[in-house]
Structures are given as C-alpha cells and as structure tokens.
Design a protein around this motif. Structure first.
Motif, PDB file in Angstrom:
ATOM      1  N   ALA A  97       2.517   3.883   6.338  1.00  0.00           N
ATOM      2  CA  ALA A  97       1.173   3.187   5.961  1.00  0.00           C
ATOM      3  C   ALA A  97       0.599   4.013   5.230  1.00  0.00           C
ATOM      4  O   ALA A  97       0.681   5.288   5.276  1.00  0.00           O
ATOM      5  N   THR A  98      -0.656   3.765   4.909  1.00  0.00           N
ATOM      6  CA  THR A  98      -0.787   4.223   3.856  1.00  0.00           C
ATOM      7  C   THR A  98      -2.680   4.319   3.983  1.00  0.00           C
ATOM      8  O   THR A  98      -3.016   3.556   4.157  1.00  0.00           O
ATOM      9  N   ASN A  99      -3.119   5.733   4.024  1.00  0.00           N
ATOM     10  CA  ASN A  99      -5.055   6.118   4.481  1.00  0.00           C
ATOM     11  C   ASN A  99      -4.857   6.648   3.688  1.00  0.00           C
ATOM     12  O   ASN A  99      -4.380   8.037   3.329  1.00  0.00           O
ATOM     13  N   SER A 101      -4.050   9.151   9.251  1.00  0.00           N
ATOM     14  CA  SER A 101      -2.556   9.060   9.372  1.00  0.00           C
ATOM     15  C   SER A 101      -1.483   9.845  10.145  1.00  0.00           C
ATOM     16  O   SER A 101      -0.910   9.412  10.522  1.00  0.00           O
ATOM     17  N   ILE A 123       0.664  -3.260  12.706  1.00  0.00           N
ATOM     18  CA  ILE A 123       1.940  -1.984  13.087  1.00  0.00           C
ATOM     19  C   ILE A 123       1.846  -1.870  14.238  1.00  0.00           C
ATOM     20  O   ILE A 123       3.226  -1.588  14.823  1.00  0.00           O
ATOM     21  N   THR A 172       3.813   7.641   7.535  1.00  0.00           N
ATOM     22  CA  THR A 172       2.049   7.327   6.343  1.00  0.00           C
ATOM     23  C   THR A 172       2.627   8.252   5.230  1.00  0.00           C
ATOM     24  O   THR A 172       3.090   9.693   5.465  1.00  0.00           O
ATOM     25  N   VAL A 220       2.590  -0.996   4.741  1.00  0.00           N
ATOM     26  CA  VAL A 220       1.074  -1.376   4.947  1.00  0.00           C
ATOM     27  C   VAL A 220       0.067  -0.584   4.080  1.00  0.00           C
ATOM     28  O   VAL A 220      -0.057   0.839   4.663  1.00  0.00           O
ATOM     29  N   ALA A 240      -4.499   1.091   5.884  1.00  0.00           N
ATOM     30  CA  ALA A 240      -3.976   0.941   7.663  1.00  0.00           C
ATOM     31  C   ALA A 240      -5.537   1.165   8.933  1.00  0.00           C
ATOM     32  O   ALA A 240      -5.612   2.300   9.152  1.00  0.00           O
ATOM     33  N   ILE A 287       8.279   1.306   8.659  1.00  0.00           N
ATOM     34  CA  ILE A 287       7.037   1.245   8.698  1.00  0.00           C
ATOM     35  C   ILE A 287       6.898   2.151   7.842  1.00  0.00           C
ATOM     36  O   ILE A 287       6.567   3.441   8.011  1.00  0.00           O
ATOM     37  N   GLY A 319      -4.686  -3.150   9.096  1.00  0.00           N
ATOM     38  CA  GLY A 319      -3.327  -3.268   9.279  1.00  0.00           C
ATOM     39  C   GLY A 319      -2.624  -2.511  10.334  1.00  0.00           C
ATOM     40  O   GLY A 319      -1.896  -2.442  10.797  1.00  0.00           O
ATOM     41  N   GLU A 320      -3.789  -1.540  12.045  1.00  0.00           N
ATOM     42  CA  GLU A 320      -2.855  -1.074  12.535  1.00  0.00           C
ATOM     43  C   GLU A 320      -2.240  -1.575  13.570  1.00  0.00           C
ATOM     44  O   GLU A 320      -1.017  -2.348  14.587  1.00  0.00           O
TER      45      GLU A 320
END
Length: 274
Positions: free
Chosen positions: A34-36, A42, A19, A53, A8, A11, A32, A15-16
């Motif tokens: 996820a990048t931020n 994160s 998730i 993350t 994802v 995020a 999962i 995105g959240e």
C-alpha cells in the motif's frame, strides 16, 4: 483466500477498509503493498496489518496481479499514466481497478500505455469499513473470466459485489454509493425529532440507531422493502399517520430528486477529471 501481489494506491479510509477485509479473509499480509504520501500513515498501516508500505506507486505495482486505485477522482488518470509502463512490462496481465466516482473505462483506456490492459471500475460504499460494502462493478472488454473472478473475489472480502453495465454506474452511485448518507441523515433527523418530543438526546440517539440497525438487518433478507414497510403499517395506526405525513410532505419525490442530483454529480466528476 489465495491471490498474487495486490497493490493498493492511496491507503486512506477506503484503501484501509479493503486492506482490513483482505487480511481478515486470510490474504497473506506481505502480499499487499500500500502507498500513502504520509510516512506516518504508512508506518501505522504496516504495524496494524503487517503489510508492505511505501510512497512509490511504481514499486507498489511492480509484479502485482491487481492494483486498486483508492485516490480522488482527479488523481486517477495521472496515477494510471504513472504506473502504466510498469504494468505493460509484466509477463502476466495486471488488472487496474478504479475505486473513484465518475472516471469512465474509456478515460482509463486513454491513460494506459498498452492496449489490452484489464480495467475495472468500482463504486464502493462506506459500509466497507464494517465488512458490509456494496461494490458496483463494470469491467472493460479485456477483463477475462479468470481476472474477473480474481478481482471479484478480492472485493468480496469486504462485502457484496454487483456487476452492471457501465451506463448504470451513475445510477448505482446514487443508490448505493451515496446511499449510506441518506440513512445517516434519516437517523439524525429521528434523533432530533425524538428530542423535540421530549426524549433525552442520549435516549433518542440509542432508539434511532438501534432501530436503524434492526431495520437494516431485516432488509438484508429476501423480503422486499415495500412488504416490510406494509407489515409495520397497521390500518389507521401510528405508523400509517406518520407515513401519510411523509408522503404529503414530498418524501418520495425528494428521494427521486436527491438520487438524480447524485447521478448527475457523478458524471460531472468524470468530466472534471479529464
């Protein structure tokens, strides 16, 4: 639900919401990634959901089965170019799924480095945050039945999935993508109208919100909206008087014009991002 690694990218709220829906549906959180760009954000997501993350999009997409792009429209093609070589090296195909308005499948195909990459375009809406999204989906010619079922299954964890030809995505954006704001605006106006009639604001707020929620639940059934409206509108009654005023004020025409404006803006966003 079962799935391989899910990336994802971006995020934020959408995105959240994705998730949260996946974890609630039983997806293993550590599958999962996820990048931020914000390390604090994160860390917050990792603690809240138990997911992996980071800030490296290439790391996130490595060996992923599906990659969801939850960034702004103007960033979609740049991110695809960034991760494209990594995706091309995977032994099994990785679906790249754009959750942004306006970016066409043709534009996405132009950004990938390997022909045949499965590409999916999705227009979600904000009820995704409460598990009641409508995801309008269009798929590229390289999305086979197995990959389509996987992507649709993931999206289905947060709401309903409706597949349409890509040429109808703009119209669908105007109805479901932007649609929640129309209902929020109507509820806001009802609150203000109630206050103008003498109701305390907190009472007007409670009445309008509860009415909107109840009407929404009724609309979730099989009865057409027009039939539900007719059932409330008694001959020569209070509702009939209100509906007449709305129609004479151009209510229906305003909805036509508003959705047309939303569809045109969706197309503009795509052109601006290319």
């Amino acid at each position: 639900m079962e799935s391989g690694k899910i990336a994802v990218i971006g995020a934020g709220n959408i995105g959240e919401a994705l998730i949260a829906g996946l974890v609630k549906a039983g997806v293993e959180p550590t599958s999962i990634f996820a990048t931020n760009r914000n390390p604090e954000r994160s860390a917050e997501l990792a603690q809240r959901y138990g997911i992996l993350t980071g800030s490296d999009n290439v790391e996130a997409v490595t060996d992923a089965s599906v990659c969801f792009l939850c960034v702004k429209p103007a960033q979609i093609l740049d991110v695809i170019e960034e991760i494209s070589d990594t995706v091309a090296r995977h032994d099994e195909s990785t679906a790249i799924v754009s959750m942004a308005a306006g970016i066409t499948l043709t534009a996405m195909e132009g950004a990938v480095s390997a022909a045949g990459t499965p590409l999916v375009r999705v227009m979600p809406n904000t009820p995704m945050l409460v598990g009641k999204a409508v995801h309008v989906v269009a798929s590229s010619r390289y999305v086979d039945d197995e990959k389509r079922a996987e992507v649709f299954g993931i999206l289905g964890a947060t709401g309903r999935v409706v597949e349409v030809p890509e040429k109808l995505i703009g119209a669908a954006t105007a109805v479901s993508g932007s649609g929640p704001a129309y209902f929020f605006l109507l509820t806001e106006a009802l609150v203000d109208a109630g206050v103008s009639l003498g109701l305390p604001r907190d009472v007007a707020e409670e009445l309008a919100r509860a009415t909107a929620g109840g009407a929404g639940d009724m609309l979730a059934g099989e009865t057409p909206a027009a039939q539900l409206r007719h059932a409330v509108t008694s001959p020569a009654g209070t509702t009939a008087a209100a509906i007449r005023e709305l129609e004479e004020s151009g209510w229906r025409g305003a909805i036509y014009r508003a959705t047309g404006a939303a569809a045109r803006r969706s197309a503009e966003l795509g052109r601006e991002a290319q």
